[in-house]
Design a protein around this motif. Structure first.
Motif, PDB file in Angstrom:
ATOM      1  N   VAL A  75       0.873  -1.179   0.000  1.00 38.27           N
ATOM      2  CA  VAL A  75       0.000   0.000   0.000  1.00 38.27           C
ATOM      3  C   VAL A  75       0.908   1.225   0.000  1.00 38.27           C
ATOM      4  N   LEU A  76       0.827   2.008  -1.051  1.00 39.62           N
ATOM      5  CA  LEU A  76       1.733   3.136  -1.238  1.00 39.62           C
ATOM      6  C   LEU A  76       0.922   4.417  -1.233  1.00 39.62           C
ATOM      7  N   ASP A  77       1.276   5.316  -0.347  1.00 40.57           N
ATOM      8  CA  ASP A  77       0.533   6.569  -0.235  1.00 40.57           C
ATOM      9  C   ASP A  77       1.320   7.689  -0.889  1.00 40.57           C
ATOM     10  N   PHE A  78       0.655   8.390  -1.788  1.00 42.73           N
ATOM     11  CA  PHE A  78       1.299   9.450  -2.558  1.00 42.73           C
ATOM     12  C   PHE A  78       0.525  10.746  -2.441  1.00 42.73           C
ATOM     13  N   GLU A  79       1.239  11.823  -2.714  1.00 42.15           N
ATOM     14  CA  GLU A  79       0.548  13.081  -2.994  1.00 42.15           C
ATOM     15  C   GLU A  79       1.196  13.658  -4.245  1.00 42.15           C
ATOM     16  N   PHE A  80       0.390  14.216  -5.097  1.00 39.35           N
ATOM     17  CA  PHE A  80       0.887  14.790  -6.340  1.00 39.35           C
ATOM     18  C   PHE A  80       0.631  16.289  -6.302  1.00 39.35           C
ATOM     19  N   ILE A  81       1.703  17.045  -6.481  1.00 40.26           N
ATOM     20  CA  ILE A  81       1.609  18.501  -6.395  1.00 40.26           C
ATOM     21  C   ILE A  81       1.633  19.062  -7.813  1.00 40.26           C
ATOM     22  N   GLY A  82       0.653  19.871  -8.123  1.00 41.46           N
ATOM     23  CA  GLY A  82       0.554  20.412  -9.480  1.00 41.46           C
ATOM     24  C   GLY A  82      -0.449  19.595 -10.262  1.00 41.46           C
ATOM     25  N   LEU A  83      -0.720  20.042 -11.480  1.00 39.92           N
ATOM     26  CA  LEU A  83      -1.728  19.358 -12.283  1.00 39.92           C
ATOM     27  C   LEU A  83      -1.237  17.979 -12.680  1.00 39.92           C
ATOM     28  N   PHE A  84      -2.101  17.023 -12.556  1.00 45.09           N
ATOM     29  CA  PHE A  84      -1.760  15.630 -12.878  1.00 45.09           C
ATOM     30  C   PHE A  84      -1.902  15.473 -14.382  1.00 45.09           C
ATOM     31  N   ASP A  85      -0.915  15.999 -15.124  1.00 42.65           N
ATOM     32  CA  ASP A  85      -1.070  16.112 -16.575  1.00 42.65           C
ATOM     33  C   ASP A  85      -0.342  15.025 -17.351  1.00 42.65           C
ATOM     34  N   ALA A  86      -0.001  13.946 -16.678  1.00 48.46           N
ATOM     35  CA  ALA A  86       0.549  12.756 -17.347  1.00 48.46           C
ATOM     36  C   ALA A  86       0.296  11.595 -16.399  1.00 48.46           C
ATOM     37  N   PRO A  87       0.206  10.393 -16.923  1.00 48.96           N
ATOM     38  CA  PRO A  87      -0.002   9.259 -16.008  1.00 48.96           C
ATOM     39  C   PRO A  87       1.182   9.122 -15.057  1.00 48.96           C
ATOM     40  N   PHE A  88       0.940   8.437 -13.968  1.00 46.13           N
ATOM     41  CA  PHE A  88       2.010   8.138 -13.013  1.00 46.13           C
ATOM     42  C   PHE A  88       2.435   6.690 -13.236  1.00 46.13           C
TER      43      PHE A  88
END
Lengths: 508, 508
Positions: free
Chosen positions: A78-91
């Motif tokens: 279980v991996l917890d992430f936060e993405f800062i900025g627009l999510f403008d490409a897949p992760f």
């Protein structure tokens, strides 16, 4: 033969499917692998940071971290992430999981074993939306988890946590601490053994949670014994016995392993020495659980295995034709005739004892004479009075395997056999076990002959060595003199948490 | 500014989410890539077998096949398998999908672009049970699909079928065949253009189904026009207009692209020349659909964009400060002042026309004078009477971009502008378009000036060249003289099915 019963047993097994206990475990350290010829398998782990040094910071475009959970985990990362900025490409996230430092260090594309590469644990995740938690849908078995992100040039990635939602059918709350008379090594063996066992207790007992993740009868025999003395999950054993019974072929022969399936489990490999000991496992189960009704329902299955095994006799002696799988041990060149013969005798003894326990003696009326005849024939054929050992094969091979099973089969009077076993333990020029499976049989038989001190010493020397080498769980394959040994052509495919390697039933 | 309206528009947009039309497409060929310096981007496709040669046979332990669908697919790969023998190890399958031969041939780990590697299409599947169908959960855009299995030593694998569950909001049943007066090249351009458009019609219009899979306003303007003349999905355009309106910031400025989200879509990049043309797109929508109520509801948004744009004027002239994104074209060194100025004029003209169409002239009372003032100021600043072209920047750069937008803005009398455009088409020493986006603007403006023959010839020469080079769909980036051109540092990240490259609105 039993088809209607088989469907019923399959349903009963299904009804006994355990509710798994979940525990969320967090990583404890960030590490890297380092080559070191002085350590087991040539790789060691060096801590390089604490998770807090990595978590909650903006990570670079490309990064790779290996997280150490500090213990063995079976479950769902279980991996917890936060993405800062627009999510403008897949992760895009590459994930690798490993049980051991050597496996962690190896590039999986260099794998050269002869089991499927698919057992090596890796995943590729591509998320199209900014999910805050990625929970891998497949179950893995590991201590080390490597995350790698390559070329994320857009939003910033922050890692919040790296956890594992572990699962097991084992309830640790029932475990008693080991008494004070045991030393640190005993405590380590006890703890690691229990961890091994618990890790293999899933929807059924499994041989290993990394590989094969499957219910094998030979492993079940050992792990059921360990379980009676620890987690005491009798229903899980019963479920597994029912699964085997439900998977019998039209002759009533049960397989060496089973796969879940409907309307009944599917038979896997037929393994002579596994199937024939069904009665032994059933007797242990009835003795431990007191479930005589369960024992009585499955008694015909036990009896049927002995009948089938007896077909392999000629002049009351067993001869291994090689047309089926007689396992005994992972050991090349092992002569198996004497051991196979003794295993049949032992299965008759145990099935007879089961009949007596259940008041079904009428079903085994011929067994006492049969056992006696086989013992005599076997003694004449394989016991070498000048050497004082049982031999097997044309070259009169002397192996632990032959002596162990001859001892289970009581092929000599008790005092003589005790003396033989004690002598054997000191021999160096005999065929030693290929690994933990047969060491466990030896410990068991020493206990049967009340050679408790010898059993204890063997446990400490063999399993203690794994502890010394850094085991988190006990290994499927272990030969102290051959770190890279694998019956499958590449040690990274070995299972490092394996049911048949759990020694916990030697501690009270 | 509009916050309550924005929430309502977001709900209206949500209610207009299309039901996607599914079509299951099968592979037609098994192929391999071959290096060939004579072909576009250096790689060609060679058929090596028919799918029937691969399907329904036992495959070896390790295998790799590339399947060609013979057409562009947007959807979910569906792989049908049969597993012979006990499924005693997971099934591990590597998958790669590519739009073009060059992308197919490249090892993705060598990618060196500056957009996220995550856009490159690959998957790793590990199945623990013998499923008969693997349907990838993520949507992909591709013509070629490579499957690779390494080191499966256990059961036999049989591939039954390789399909794609394609999805689109475009309904092909409404498409009229192109008339007989068109030749083969026209038919190819028409068909490929429609495929490009349909591939980009998903839950919203997208710029490209491989990348960015996102609703961009500049792309929407072109694809909406193409759509009115083909699939006529007016609701999808309305939904997209509402999404932009719902994503406006507190000043009422709408972004250049939006991301789905709740309670309203999220704003993406602000793009000056995209936002300011909202009124133009809305007018096209009202004219095509007849939905005056919808036009009236969104008119304030259109008007607000022009107000915001006018802040950038000084002495009635636009000057690009570089503090925000003015796109115009993917062209390094392009001077954008004259084009930006003309785009503002054109937005005023179109918003005025929209107001007139809707009976809202009172809202645009000042527009005619403003347009006139800006035309005069712009003419004086940028028109070079000796050269006979609009220039831009200190070096008096002459570009297609400046002339095209000056023409949209009617900066010269019609006859003079027609003559300018015809002359421009023959020039070689001017700044040409960076790619299809600006070629499309040229075709559009030629049509506005009734230069139909010129528009037709340009379409055939530019898009015809892509047809000749093997395009299945029209490309985001295309410079016939630079096959490896990419504004992102690596051509494999380019989108080869791109909304702004669809030319279908030039055929009736």
């Amino acid at each position: 033969m039993f088809y209607q019963e088989e469907l019923r047993w399959a349903r009963e097994a299904e009804a006994l499917k355990p509710h798994l206990i979940h525990e969320m475990i967090s990583t404890v350290s960030v590490v890297r692998t380092e080559e070191d010829s002085a350590v087991w398998q040539g790789w060691k782990i060096r801590p390089i940071a604490s998770p807090e040094d990595i978590f909650n910071r903006e990570l670079p475009h490309t990064w790779e971290y290996t997280f150490d959970f500090g213990r063995f985990c079976v479950g769902f990362p279980v991996l917890d992430f936060e993405f800062i900025g627009l999510f403008d490409a897949p992760f895009r996230l590459e994930i690798k999981m490993a049980e051991t430092p050597c496996e962690l260090a190896r590039d999986f594309s260099s794998y050269h074993g002869d089991l499927g590469r698919s057992w090596l644990q890796e995943a590729l995740i591509v998320e199209d939306v900014a999910v805050s938690t990625i929970r891998l849908p497949r179950r893995y078995a590991f201590r080390y988890l490597k995350l790698r992100v390559v070329g994320n040039f857009t939003y910033k990635v922050i890692l919040r946590n790296v956890r594992c939602d572990t699962v097991s059918a084992a309830d640790w709350s029932v475990i008693q601490p080991l008494g004070e008379r045991y030393d640190e090594l005993d405590h380590a063996i006890y703890r690691i053994g229990l961890t091994t066992l618990a890790s293999c207790m899933q929807e059924s007992f499994e041989d290993g949670p990394k590989r094969d993740r499957r219910l094998w009868l030979g492993d079940l025999r050992l792990q059921a014994l360990a379980n009676y003395n620890s987690f005491r999950n009798y229903n899980l054993v019963k479920r597994c016995l029912l699964m085997f019974a439900a998977a019998a072929n039209e002759e009533g022969e049960i397989p060496g392993c089973v796969y879940p399936g409907t309307p009944r489990p599917k038979a896997g490999n037929y393994t002579f020495d596994y199937s024939v000991l069904f009665g032994d496992i059933l007797l242990d189960y009835v003795n431990a659980s007191g479930d005589e009704a369960g024992g009585r329902a499955l008694f015909p299955v036990a009896r049927r295995q002995t009948e089938i095994a007896l077909r392999q006799l000629e002049n009351s002696c067993f001869h291994y034709t090689g047309n089926y799988w007689l396992f005994v041990d992972w050991k090349e060149g092992l002569e198996r005739d004497c051991a196979g013969h003794s295993i049949i005798i032992y299965s008759l003894m145990r099935t007879l004892a089961l009949a007596q326990r259940l008041g079904l003696e009428s079903e085994t009326g011929e067994y006492p004479a049969l056992i006696e005849r086989m013992r005599n024939a076997g003694y004449r054929k394989w016991f070498d009075t000048s050497l004082g050992y049982f031999t097997s094969g044309r070259n009169r091979q002397i192996s632990w395997a032959s002596q162990i099973w001859a001892a289970f089969a009581k092929m000599l009077p008790k005092a003589e056999m005790r003396e033989l076993l004690k002598r054997l333990l000191k021999e160096t020029d005999v065929v030693l076990p290929g690994g933990p499976f047969l060491y466990n049989q030896m410990v068991l038989v020493l206990e049967r002959y009340e050679l408790h001190e010898e059993a204890y010493r063997l446990t400490r020397s063999f399993w203690g060595k794994m502890v010394e080498l850094g085991a988190d769980t006990f290994w499927e394959i272990f030969d102290p003199s051959a770190p890279m040994r694998s019956p499958y052509g590449d040690p990274i495919i070995n299972s490092h948490c394996h049911a048949w390697s759990t020694p916990t039933f030697h501690f009270k």
